[in-house]
Motif scaffolding. Structure first.
Motif, PDB file in Angstrom:
ATOM      1  N   LEU A 115       0.833  -1.197   0.000  1.00 48.85           N
ATOM      2  CA  LEU A 115       0.000   0.000   0.000  1.00 48.85           C
ATOM      3  C   LEU A 115       0.873   1.253   0.000  1.00 48.85           C
ATOM      4  CD1 LEU A 115      -2.646  -1.213   2.579  1.00 48.85           C
ATOM      5  CD2 LEU A 115      -2.887  -1.059   0.108  1.00 48.85           C
ATOM      6  N   GLU A 116       1.970   1.203   0.742  1.00 49.51           N
ATOM      7  CA  GLU A 116       2.878   2.362   0.776  1.00 49.51           C
ATOM      8  C   GLU A 116       3.495   2.603  -0.594  1.00 49.51           C
ATOM      9  OE1 GLU A 116       5.521   1.339   3.907  1.00 49.51           O
ATOM     10  OE2 GLU A 116       4.155   2.019   5.474  1.00 49.51           O
ATOM     11  N   ALA A 117       3.836   1.495  -1.269  1.00 49.29           N
ATOM     12  CA  ALA A 117       4.409   1.631  -2.606  1.00 49.29           C
ATOM     13  C   ALA A 117       3.411   2.292  -3.545  1.00 49.29           C
ATOM     14  CB  ALA A 117       4.805   0.260  -3.130  1.00 49.29           C
ATOM     15  N   ALA A 118       2.133   1.894  -3.431  1.00 47.22           N
ATOM     16  CA  ALA A 118       1.106   2.490  -4.284  1.00 47.22           C
ATOM     17  C   ALA A 118       1.008   3.980  -4.025  1.00 47.22           C
ATOM     18  CB  ALA A 118      -0.240   1.816  -4.017  1.00 47.22           C
ATOM     19  N   ASP A 119       1.067   4.369  -2.740  1.00 41.99           N
ATOM     20  CA  ASP A 119       1.027   5.792  -2.407  1.00 41.99           C
ATOM     21  C   ASP A 119       2.244   6.516  -2.979  1.00 41.99           C
ATOM     22  OD1 ASP A 119      -1.356   5.806  -1.086  1.00 41.99           O
ATOM     23  OD2 ASP A 119      -0.474   5.263   0.847  1.00 41.99           O
ATOM     24  N   ALA A 120       3.398   5.869  -2.864  1.00 39.57           N
ATOM     25  CA  ALA A 120       4.628   6.494  -3.336  1.00 39.57           C
ATOM     26  C   ALA A 120       4.591   6.730  -4.836  1.00 39.57           C
ATOM     27  CB  ALA A 120       5.825   5.618  -2.973  1.00 39.57           C
ATOM     28  N   TYR A 121       3.897   5.857  -5.565  1.00 43.38           N
ATOM     29  CA  TYR A 121       3.756   6.042  -7.011  1.00 43.38           C
ATOM     30  C   TYR A 121       2.751   7.133  -7.338  1.00 43.38           C
ATOM     31  CZ  TYR A 121       6.530   2.240  -8.921  1.00 43.38           C
ATOM     32  OH  TYR A 121       7.554   1.459  -9.313  1.00 43.38           O
ATOM     33  N   GLY A 122       2.092   7.669  -6.319  1.00 47.25           N
ATOM     34  CA  GLY A 122       1.130   8.723  -6.546  1.00 47.25           C
ATOM     35  C   GLY A 122      -0.185   8.238  -7.117  1.00 47.25           C
ATOM     36  N   MET A 123      -0.561   7.007  -6.816  1.00 43.88           N
ATOM     37  CA  MET A 123      -1.839   6.489  -7.329  1.00 43.88           C
ATOM     38  C   MET A 123      -2.991   7.173  -6.600  1.00 43.88           C
ATOM     39  SD  MET A 123      -1.479   2.434  -7.763  1.00 43.88           S
ATOM     40  CE  MET A 123      -0.151   1.678  -8.675  1.00 43.88           C
ATOM     41  N   SER A 124      -4.067   7.384  -7.329  1.00 44.78           N
ATOM     42  CA  SER A 124      -5.272   7.912  -6.695  1.00 44.78           C
ATOM     43  C   SER A 124      -5.914   6.780  -5.887  1.00 44.78           C
ATOM     44  CB  SER A 124      -6.245   8.418  -7.751  1.00 44.78           C
ATOM     45  OG  SER A 124      -6.760   7.327  -8.466  1.00 44.78           O
ATOM     46  N   THR A 125      -6.899   7.134  -5.059  1.00 44.22           N
ATOM     47  CA  THR A 125      -7.540   6.125  -4.212  1.00 44.22           C
ATOM     48  C   THR A 125      -8.104   4.993  -5.048  1.00 44.22           C
ATOM     49  OG1 THR A 125      -8.208   8.013  -2.907  1.00 44.22           O
ATOM     50  CG2 THR A 125      -9.116   5.871  -2.272  1.00 44.22           C
ATOM     51  N   TRP A 126      -8.769   5.386  -6.154  1.00 45.38           N
ATOM     52  CA  TRP A 126      -9.405   4.378  -6.993  1.00 45.38           C
ATOM     53  C   TRP A 126      -8.358   3.491  -7.662  1.00 45.38           C
ATOM     54  CZ3 TRP A 126     -13.094   1.306  -7.918  1.00 45.38           C
ATOM     55  CH2 TRP A 126     -13.256   0.723  -9.178  1.00 45.38           C
ATOM     56  N   GLN A 127      -7.289   4.147  -8.160  1.00 45.76           N
ATOM     57  CA  GLN A 127      -6.223   3.377  -8.814  1.00 45.76           C
ATOM     58  C   GLN A 127      -5.604   2.390  -7.835  1.00 45.76           C
ATOM     59  OE1 GLN A 127      -3.732   6.530 -10.262  1.00 45.76           O
ATOM     60  NE2 GLN A 127      -3.979   5.850 -12.379  1.00 45.76           N
ATOM     61  N   LYS A 128      -5.403   2.861  -6.593  1.00 45.10           N
ATOM     62  CA  LYS A 128      -4.789   2.011  -5.589  1.00 45.10           C
ATOM     63  C   LYS A 128      -5.683   0.808  -5.304  1.00 45.10           C
ATOM     64  CE  LYS A 128      -4.154   2.917  -0.974  1.00 45.10           C
ATOM     65  NZ  LYS A 128      -3.726   3.742   0.155  1.00 45.10           N
TER      66      LYS A 128
END
Lengths: 293, 279
Positions: free
Chosen positions: B158-171
Motif C-alpha cells: 500500500l505504501e508503494a502504491a502511495d509512493a507512485y502517486g496512485m489515486s484512491t481508486w487506482q490504488k
C-alpha cells in the motif's frame, strides 16, 4: 397458570399475552430449547470421540484401517451434511432391525426387502410397537444424536488430524530418540500438544454444530423449529387463544436465541484460546508475553 | 421404458419439462439417476447465481467493515453478525414467512403521476426467495473472509502504491482488490463449496417444491420415502455432489493460478483442498 386465565376471551391485551405465554403448549416450546442444548451437550463429546478415532485411524500403520480413516475424514468434504442427516438415521434404524431380525427370528425364510417394503419379524422391531411414547421419542432422538456424532466426528477428524500434523516434527523425533514406542510417543508427546493447534478448528466446528441443530426438525424430533411452526400457525376461534399467523415472530425469537448462543460461545472460545496460548511459542503467546511485560 | 426414454421424460423434470407425473412404482436405477440428476439443475442454479451476486456484495461489505466511517462500518458488521451467527435453516424460514406476509395483490408505489404495483408473489417461490436468502448468506460469509484478507494486505504494497502517486481508486483497482482476492481465495473456495452444499436445504425449509419441481436432494428423499431403501438414492446424490465439488475446486483453482501468476513459483500457494471450517 394465573387464576385470571380461566376465560381468555374476556382479557385485555397485556393479561391475554401473559396467559398465552404460559400455556402448557408454550412450556413444551420452552422445554424444546432444552432439547437443543441437550443435543449439543451429548453430541459435542461424542463427535470429538468419533473424530479422535477417525484421526487415529487415518494415521494407522495397518493399511485397510488407514484407508477407512481417510475415507471417513474426507467424506464430508465433497458431500453435503444434510444428505448424511437424512441417510444415517434410516440406515442405522434398518441396520439395527436387520441385526435383531437375524438374531431373534432365525427361522424366518422371507427376504427382508420385499419390493418397496422393509420387512422384519415383529420381535425385531425397534422400538417395540407396545413401547410407550417416550421410548419412541428417545429412540428417535438417539438416532439423531448418532447421526450428528458421525457427521461432526468426520469434521472433527479433519481438524484433529491437521492438529496432529502441526505438532513440530522435532518433538516426535526427540521422543523416538529417547526410545519411546510409537504408542508412547503418540500419547505422551503428540496428544498433549495438539490441542492448541486444534482449538481454532474446534471452535469453528462448535459454531457449525450450533447452527446445524435446527436440522433436528428434519429428523422428526420435536425441537424448537417444530414447536415454532406448530404454535405460530394461525389459530382459529375454536382454540382458546386464537391468533393470526405468528410464525415469523416465533422464528425471529429462534434467530435471537441462536445469535446469543453463537456470540456467547465465540467469547468463551476467545478466552479459552488466550488461556491456552499462555507460554506457547506462537505469535499469540508472544503477544501475551509482551503485553504483560 | 428404456433408459433413453427415461432421460427424455425426466431429464428436465426439475424445471417442469417432460413427463408430469413422477414415477410411482418399479423404480429403476435409471429413474433414480436421471431424476436426481435433473434436480441438480436447481442446486447449480442457486449456487452459481448466489455466488456471482454474492461476490460483489461481499466485496462491498468487506470494504464497509474495514472502513473508518462508523456509518459504513456498523451496518456491515451487524449484517455479517446476523447472517453468520444464525442457522441458514432459520433464515430460510424467516424469509419465507416474511415473503408470505407481503400483501398478496402487490405493494402500490406512488410515483406522483402514475401508480405502479410491485408484484410480490414471485418472492414466495423458491427460485427467487431462496436465491435471495442464499445470496445474503454467502455475502456475509465471503465478506468475513475478504475483510480478513484486506487486513492482511502487506503494508509495503500500500505504501508503494502511495509512493507512485496512485489515486484512491487506482490504488484499490491495482493493489488492494487483487491482493485481497489472492489472499482470500483459498478460504473463498471453501465457502463456495459449502454454498453448493447449502443449496440442498432450500426445499426442506419452508419453500414449497411447486409441482414437485425440486432439487437433487428433494428427489433423493422422494425415492427413499417411496422405496424405503436409503442405500440407493442417497449415495447417488452424494456422488453427484462429489462431482460438483470437484468442478468447483477445478474452476476456483484456475482462477487461483491466474491470481498468483506474478509470483515466483516457490512463493505461489497451491490451492489444495484442505477443509477449512469457517462456516
Amino acid at each position: 397458570m394465573f387464576e385470571f386465565c380461566s376465560d381468555p376471551s374476556a382479557l385485555g391485551d397485556l393479561k391475554w399475552m401473559a396467559c398465552y405465554l404460559t400455556t402448557g403448549k408454550q412450556f413444551a416450546f420452552y422445554w424444546s430449547f432444552g432439547t437443543v442444548l441437550l443435543l449439543l451437550a451429548v453430541t459435542a463429546p461424542a463427535a470429538l470421540a468419533f473424530g479422535f478415532a477417525g484421526a487415529m485411524a487415518a494415521r494407522a500403520r495397518f493399511a485397510p484401517l488407514r484407508w477407512l480413516g481417510l475415507a471417513y475424514t474426507s467424506m464430508v468434504r465433497g458431500i453435503p451434511d444434510i444428505i448424511f442427516f437424512l441417510f444415517v438415521p434410516i440406515a442405522l434404524d434398518q441396520l439395527f432391525e436387520w441385526l435383531r431380525h437375524r438374531a431373534l427370528c432365525p427361522d424366518w425364510d422371507q427376504p427382508v426387502r420385499q419390493g418397496n417394503d422393509f420387512v422384519v419379524c415383529a420381535a425385531a422391531k425397534l422400538p417395540q410397537s407396545s413401547a410407550p411414547q417416550w421410548i419412541h421419542e428417545s429412540y428417535g432422538f438417539a438416532l439423531a444424536v448418532l447421526a450428528f456424532a458421525i457427521v461432526f466426528g468426520a469434521f472433527a477428524a479433519n481438524v484433529l488430524s491437521g492438529a496432529m500434523k502441526a505438532v513440530p516434527r522435532a518433538q516426535m523425533e526427540t521422543a523416538e530418540a529417547y526410545g519411546m514406542t510409537h504408542g508412547q510417543a503418540f500419547w505422551r508427546i503428540m496428544v498433549p500438544q495438539m490441542w492448541v493447534y486444534a482449538l481454532p478448528g474446534l471452535s469453528n466446528l462448535w459454531q457449525i454444530l450450533v447452527k446445524a441443530t435446527p436440522l433436528l426438525f428434519l429428523l422428526g424430533v420435536e425441537d424448537i423449529v417444530y414447536w415454532a411452526r406448530e404454535l405460530g400457525g394461525s389459530k382459529t376461534s375454536t382454540f382458546a387463544y386464537p391468533h393470526p399467523d405468528w410464525r415469523i415472530w416465533y422464528f425471529l425469537a429462534l434467530l435471537v436465541f441462536y445469535l446469543l448462543l453463537t456470540s456467547v460461545s465465540e467469547r468463551v472460545f476467545a478466552r479459552l484460546s488466550r488461556r491456552l496460548s499462555h507460554g506457547q511459542a506462537t505469535a499469540a503467546g508472544e503477544k501475551l508475553r509482551k503485553a504483560a511485560a | 421404458m428404456s433408459c433413453l426414454d427415461t432421460i427424455q421424460a425426466y431429464g428436465l423434470r426439475a424445471i417442469g419439462l417432460g413427463e408430469r407425473l413422477l414415477p410411482r412404482t418399479d423404480f429403476t436405477l435409471c429413474d433414480q439417476f436421471v431424476l436426481i440428476g435433473s434436480g441438480l439443475i436447481w442446486n447449480v442454479y442457486f449456487g452459481l447465481l448466489a455466488l456471482f451476486f454474492g461476490f460483489w456484495f461481499a466485496v462491498a461489505l468487506a470494504m464497509g467493515k474495514n472502513s473508518d466511517h462508523l456509518a459504513a462500518r456498523k451496518p456491515a458488521e451487524w449484517f455479517i453478525f446476523v447472517f453468520r451467527g444464525s442457522p441458514l435453516f432459520i433464515q430460510f424460514f424467516i424469509a419465507y414467512q416474511a415473503f408470505v406476509l407481503l400483501p398478496r395483490d402487490g405493494i402500490p408505489i406512488n410515483l406522483g403521476i402514475v401508480e405502479l404495483t410491485a408484484d410480490t408473489r414471485w418472492l414466495t417461490k423458491a427460485w427467487a426467495g431462496a436465491l435471495i436468502v442464499l445470496f445474503l448468506n454467502t455475502s456475509a460469509y465471503a465478506a468475513e473472509i475478504f475483510s480478513g484478507a484486506l487486513r492482511s494486505i502487506p503494508k509495503g504494497d500500500l505504501e508503494a502504491a502511495d509512493a507512485y502517486g496512485m489515486s484512491t481508486w487506482q490504488k484499490f483497482r491495482r493493489v488492494t482488490f487483487p491482493t485481497m482476492l489472492r489472499l482470500g481465495w483459498p478460504a473463498y473456495t471453501n465457502e463456495a463449496i459449502f454454498l453448493f452444499h447449502a443449496t440442498t436445504l432450500v426445499f426442506f425449509s419452508g419453500f414449497p417444491a411447486w409441482q414437485q419441481q425440486g432439487d437433487a436432494l428433494y428427489y433423493a428423499n422422494y425415492f427413499a420415502d417411496k422405496t424405503f431403501n436409503p442405500f440407493i438414492p442417497y449415495p447417488i446424490v452424494a456422488g453427484y455432489f462429489v462431482i460438483v465439488t470437484l468442478c468447483v475446486i477445478t474452476g476456483f483453482g484456475l482462477v487461483n493460478r491466474r491470481l498468483n501468476r506474478h509470483l515466483a513459483p516457490s512463493q505461489r500457494q497451491r490451492l489444495r483442498f484442505r477443509l477449512q471450517l469457517v462456516r
